[in-house]
Design an enzyme around this catalytic site. Structure first.
Site, mmCIF file in Angstrom:
data_model
loop_
_atom_site.group_PDB
_atom_site.id
_atom_site.type_symbol
_atom_site.label_atom_id
_atom_site.label_comp_id
_atom_site.label_asym_id
_atom_site.label_seq_id
_atom_site.Cartn_x
_atom_site.Cartn_y
_atom_site.Cartn_z
ATOM 1 N N ILE A 12 0.847 -1.206 0.000
ATOM 2 C CA ILE A 12 0.000 0.000 0.000
ATOM 3 C C ILE A 12 0.879 1.252 0.000
ATOM 4 C CG2 ILE A 12 -1.743 1.295 1.300
ATOM 5 C CD1 ILE A 12 -2.782 -1.443 2.318
ATOM 6 N N ALA A 75 3.613 -1.330 9.429
ATOM 7 C CA ALA A 75 3.051 -2.112 10.536
ATOM 8 C C ALA A 75 3.042 -3.576 10.162
ATOM 9 C CB ALA A 75 1.621 -1.664 10.844
ATOM 10 N N SER A 117 -7.463 0.363 10.325
ATOM 11 C CA SER A 117 -8.032 -0.812 9.657
ATOM 12 C C SER A 117 -9.472 -1.037 10.092
ATOM 13 C CB SER A 117 -7.196 -2.039 10.034
ATOM 14 O OG SER A 117 -7.867 -3.219 9.690
ATOM 15 N N TYR A 141 -4.357 -7.771 16.491
ATOM 16 C CA TYR A 141 -4.068 -6.811 15.413
ATOM 17 C C TYR A 141 -5.033 -5.628 15.472
ATOM 18 C CZ TYR A 141 -4.180 -4.797 10.707
ATOM 19 O OH TYR A 141 -4.191 -3.926 9.649
ATOM 20 N N LYS A 145 -4.403 -1.424 16.327
ATOM 21 C CA LYS A 145 -4.808 -0.276 15.503
ATOM 22 C C LYS A 145 -5.655 0.704 16.325
ATOM 23 C CE LYS A 145 -2.822 -1.268 11.586
ATOM 24 N NZ LYS A 145 -1.819 -0.409 10.986
ATOM 25 N N ASN A 170 -10.715 -4.080 2.847
ATOM 26 C CA ASN A 170 -9.791 -5.088 2.285
ATOM 27 C C ASN A 170 -9.175 -4.592 0.977
ATOM 28 O OD1 ASN A 170 -11.509 -6.500 4.238
ATOM 29 N ND2 ASN A 170 -10.236 -8.220 3.642
ATOM 30 N N LEU A 187 -6.490 -12.312 0.620
ATOM 31 C CA LEU A 187 -7.189 -13.409 -0.071
ATOM 32 C C LEU A 187 -6.812 -13.545 -1.548
ATOM 33 C CD1 LEU A 187 -9.354 -15.624 -0.139
ATOM 34 C CD2 LEU A 187 -11.066 -13.828 -0.544
ATOM 35 N N PHE A 204 -12.029 -20.405 4.654
ATOM 36 C CA PHE A 204 -12.069 -20.640 6.099
ATOM 37 C C PHE A 204 -13.481 -20.374 6.634
ATOM 38 C CE2 PHE A 204 -7.629 -19.776 5.150
ATOM 39 C CZ PHE A 204 -7.034 -20.882 5.742
ATOM 40 N N GLY A 280 -10.590 -15.002 15.257
ATOM 41 C CA GLY A 280 -10.402 -13.568 14.971
ATOM 42 C C GLY A 280 -11.151 -13.076 13.748
ATOM 43 N N ASP A 281 -11.693 -13.979 12.905
ATOM 44 C CA ASP A 281 -12.423 -13.537 11.702
ATOM 45 C C ASP A 281 -13.880 -13.184 12.037
ATOM 46 O OD1 ASP A 281 -10.446 -13.608 9.828
ATOM 47 O OD2 ASP A 281 -10.969 -15.574 9.018
HETATM 48 N N1 LIG Z 1 -3.465 -4.876 3.028
HETATM 49 C C1 LIG Z 1 -4.662 -4.636 3.561
HETATM 50 O O1 LIG Z 1 -5.698 -5.153 3.066
HETATM 51 C C2 LIG Z 1 -4.812 -3.713 4.741
HETATM 52 C C3 LIG Z 1 -6.085 -3.494 5.290
HETATM 53 C C4 LIG Z 1 -6.216 -2.621 6.370
HETATM 54 C C5 LIG Z 1 -5.096 -1.977 6.885
HETATM 55 N N2 LIG Z 1 -3.865 -2.232 6.344
HETATM 56 C C6 LIG Z 1 -2.705 -1.536 6.922
HETATM 57 O O2 LIG Z 1 -1.965 -0.953 5.847
HETATM 58 C C7 LIG Z 1 -0.584 -0.905 6.185
HETATM 59 C C8 LIG Z 1 0.262 -1.431 5.052
HETATM 60 O O3 LIG Z 1 -0.140 -2.733 4.678
HETATM 61 P P1 LIG Z 1 0.529 -3.474 3.434
HETATM 62 O O4 LIG Z 1 -0.466 -4.462 2.943
HETATM 63 O O5 LIG Z 1 1.100 -2.488 2.496
HETATM 64 O O6 LIG Z 1 1.721 -4.259 4.171
HETATM 65 P P2 LIG Z 1 3.235 -4.493 3.724
HETATM 66 O O7 LIG Z 1 3.757 -5.564 4.636
HETATM 67 O O8 LIG Z 1 3.326 -4.714 2.259
HETATM 68 O O9 LIG Z 1 3.932 -3.099 4.053
HETATM 69 C C9 LIG Z 1 4.421 -2.753 5.339
HETATM 70 C C10 LIG Z 1 5.700 -1.953 5.130
HETATM 71 O O10 LIG Z 1 6.172 -1.492 6.408
HETATM 72 C C11 LIG Z 1 7.545 -1.838 6.558
HETATM 73 N N3 LIG Z 1 7.773 -2.032 8.006
HETATM 74 C C12 LIG Z 1 7.182 -2.957 8.796
HETATM 75 N N4 LIG Z 1 7.628 -2.831 10.067
HETATM 76 C C13 LIG Z 1 8.511 -1.802 10.062
HETATM 77 C C14 LIG Z 1 9.306 -1.181 11.065
HETATM 78 N N5 LIG Z 1 9.321 -1.601 12.354
HETATM 79 N N6 LIG Z 1 10.096 -0.132 10.715
HETATM 80 C C15 LIG Z 1 10.117 0.319 9.420
HETATM 81 N N7 LIG Z 1 9.388 -0.240 8.434
HETATM 82 C C16 LIG Z 1 8.603 -1.288 8.751
HETATM 83 C C17 LIG Z 1 7.737 -3.085 5.740
HETATM 84 O O11 LIG Z 1 9.070 -3.340 5.337
HETATM 85 C C18 LIG Z 1 6.829 -2.788 4.535
HETATM 86 O O12 LIG Z 1 7.507 -2.039 3.544
HETATM 87 C C19 LIG Z 1 -0.430 -1.633 7.528
HETATM 88 O O13 LIG Z 1 -0.434 -0.660 8.555
HETATM 89 C C20 LIG Z 1 -1.699 -2.457 7.599
HETATM 90 O O14 LIG Z 1 -2.062 -2.724 8.936
HETATM 91 C C21 LIG Z 1 -3.690 -3.084 5.300
#
Ligand SMILES: NC(=O)c1ccc[n+]([C@@H]2O[C@H](COP(=O)([O-])OP(=O)(O)OC[C@H]3O[C@@H](n4cnc5c(N)ncnc54)[C@H](O)[C@@H]3O)[C@@H](O)[C@H]2O)c1
Length: 323
Positions: A12, A75, A117, A141, A145, A170, A187, A204, A280-281
């Site tokens: 993201i 995160a 989230s 998780y 948040k 999502n 997914l 699931f 958790g789901d």
């Molecule tokens: N993917 C989804 O559907 C979704 C849904 C709701 C919320 N989110 C939130 O969006 C955010 C990004 O999700 P994503 O899917 O891109 O995940 P991702 O794992 O692809 O990206 C996370 C990035 O953060 C970096 N990172 C993690 N821990 C770190 C730390 N301690 N210090 C520095 N960098 C760190 C990782 O290297 C990575 O580049 C997260 O906060 C997640 O909770 C994602």
């Protein structure tokens, strides 16, 4: 504005970097590359490689970059893993947020936009959920948040920060192949991985109180999510805002409906396996996105088919190139 994106090398984050650049912002990235990849970043991007948990490093990065705002995306994000290893999640997500806020206060960085989230809502909320729906998360998780949102609110009040928390639903799809979601938790890439290796994808639980018994979620295209950041940041530039926004489409799709969309887009017919429900789901989590639409004029532009198509194109291109 000069914007530091934590987690900008992630799925993201890299889309947010792209959208903010497209909107004329100057963007830097702070990432420890634990799940992120340099291949997602333009080589000209200023990169601060290190962990959020190192407060002196984060403060120095914000000062060096002369950041006007932080978009805090980095995160841990897997519900199931957070149930198995909650200490990891409280350290990375909650202590990580503490470190970012402390660094911002020390470096006098005035704005923060936080990746929250839909996991903050939990089963107590009835879909479609508004920002005022009950927040009783069903996983560690989700609690991390919610705790981060609370911390943000308190620290912002004490130190006069402008803040917004975006509760993503999502996230799916990809703007370009090199930005794609390569993770093992969401997914759609999981289904692609399974069918590409001739394995039946897992569903699931099929006894949830939903239209076909499988979990219903609100799948939002990652480009729409990224555009929401640009819209919110623009507003934060002109006023001292404090807001929580749902970032979803308002449309629910079941796991079986996602499988059907994947069959249609890929042209691959496959069986799926029904497995036990995961801890958790929740049954049904769909956004009411009225607040951000009314206040900022943002709305999602892509549908599920568009998200699956772009994700499949990215998946196929990456498979062909062997990366
Ligand atoms: N993917 C989804 O559907 C979704 C849904 C709701 C919320 N989110 C939130 O969006 C955010 C990004 O999700 P994503 O899917 O891109 O995940 P991702 O794992 O692809 O990206 C996370 C990035 O953060 C970096 N990172 C993690 N821990 C770190 C730390 N301690 N210090 C520095 N960098 C760190 C990782 O290297 C990575 O580049 C997260 O906060 C997640 O909770 C994602």
């Amino acid at each position: 504005m000069r914007v530091m994106v934590t987690g900008g090398a992630g799925y993201i984050g890299a889309h947010v970097v792209r959208a903010l650049r497209g909107d004329g912002q100057t963007v830097g990235v702070l990432d420890d590359f634990s799940t992120g990849s340099r291949a997602r970043l333009d080589p000209a991007t200023p990169v601060y490689a290190g962990s959020l948990l190192d407060t002196a490093f984060v403060e120095a990065a914000l000062r060096d970059f002369e950041a006007d705002a932080v978009v805090h995306i980095a995160a841990k994000k897997a519900v199931e893993e957070s149930v198995a290893d909650p200490l990891l999640y409280y350290r990375e997500n909650v202590t990580g947020m503490h470190s970012v806020l402390e660094s911002m206060v020390r470096a006098a960085t005035p704005r923060i936009l936080f990746s929250s989230s839909a996991a903050v809502y939990g089963p107590a909320a009835t879909s479609p959920v508004t920002e005022e729906s009950p927040t009783v998360p069903s996983s560690p998780y989700g609690w991390t948040k919610l705790m981060c949102e609370r911390m943000l609110c308190d620290v912002a009040a004490a130190h006069n920060l402008s803040w917004a928390a975006l509760r993503y639903f999502n996230v799916a799809g990809s703007a370009e192949p090199h930005l794609a979601d390569r993770g093992e938790t969401n997914l759609i890439p999981k289904v692609f991985r399974a069918i590409s290796t001739g394995v039946a994808p897992k569903v699931f639980g099929d006894t949830y109180p939903t239209r076909d018994g499988t979990c219903v979620r609100d799948y939002i295209h990652v480009c729409d999510v990224a555009d929401a950041h640009a819209a919110v940041l623009k507003q934060m530039g002109s006023d001292l805002s404090a807001s929580v926004y749902n970032i979803g489409t308002g449309t629910g799709t079941s796991v079986l409906e996602v499988m059907a969309a994947v069959r249609q887009v890929t042209g691959i017919d496959f069986h799926h396996d029904i497995c036990a429900a995961r801890p958790g789901d929740c049954a049904d989590v769909v956004a009411d996105p009225t607040k951000i639409r009314t206040r900022l004029g943002w709305r999602s532009r892509h549908d599920l088919k568009g998200a699956v198509e772009s994700a499949w194109q990215a998946w196929s291109a990456l498979s062909r190139s062997g990366s």
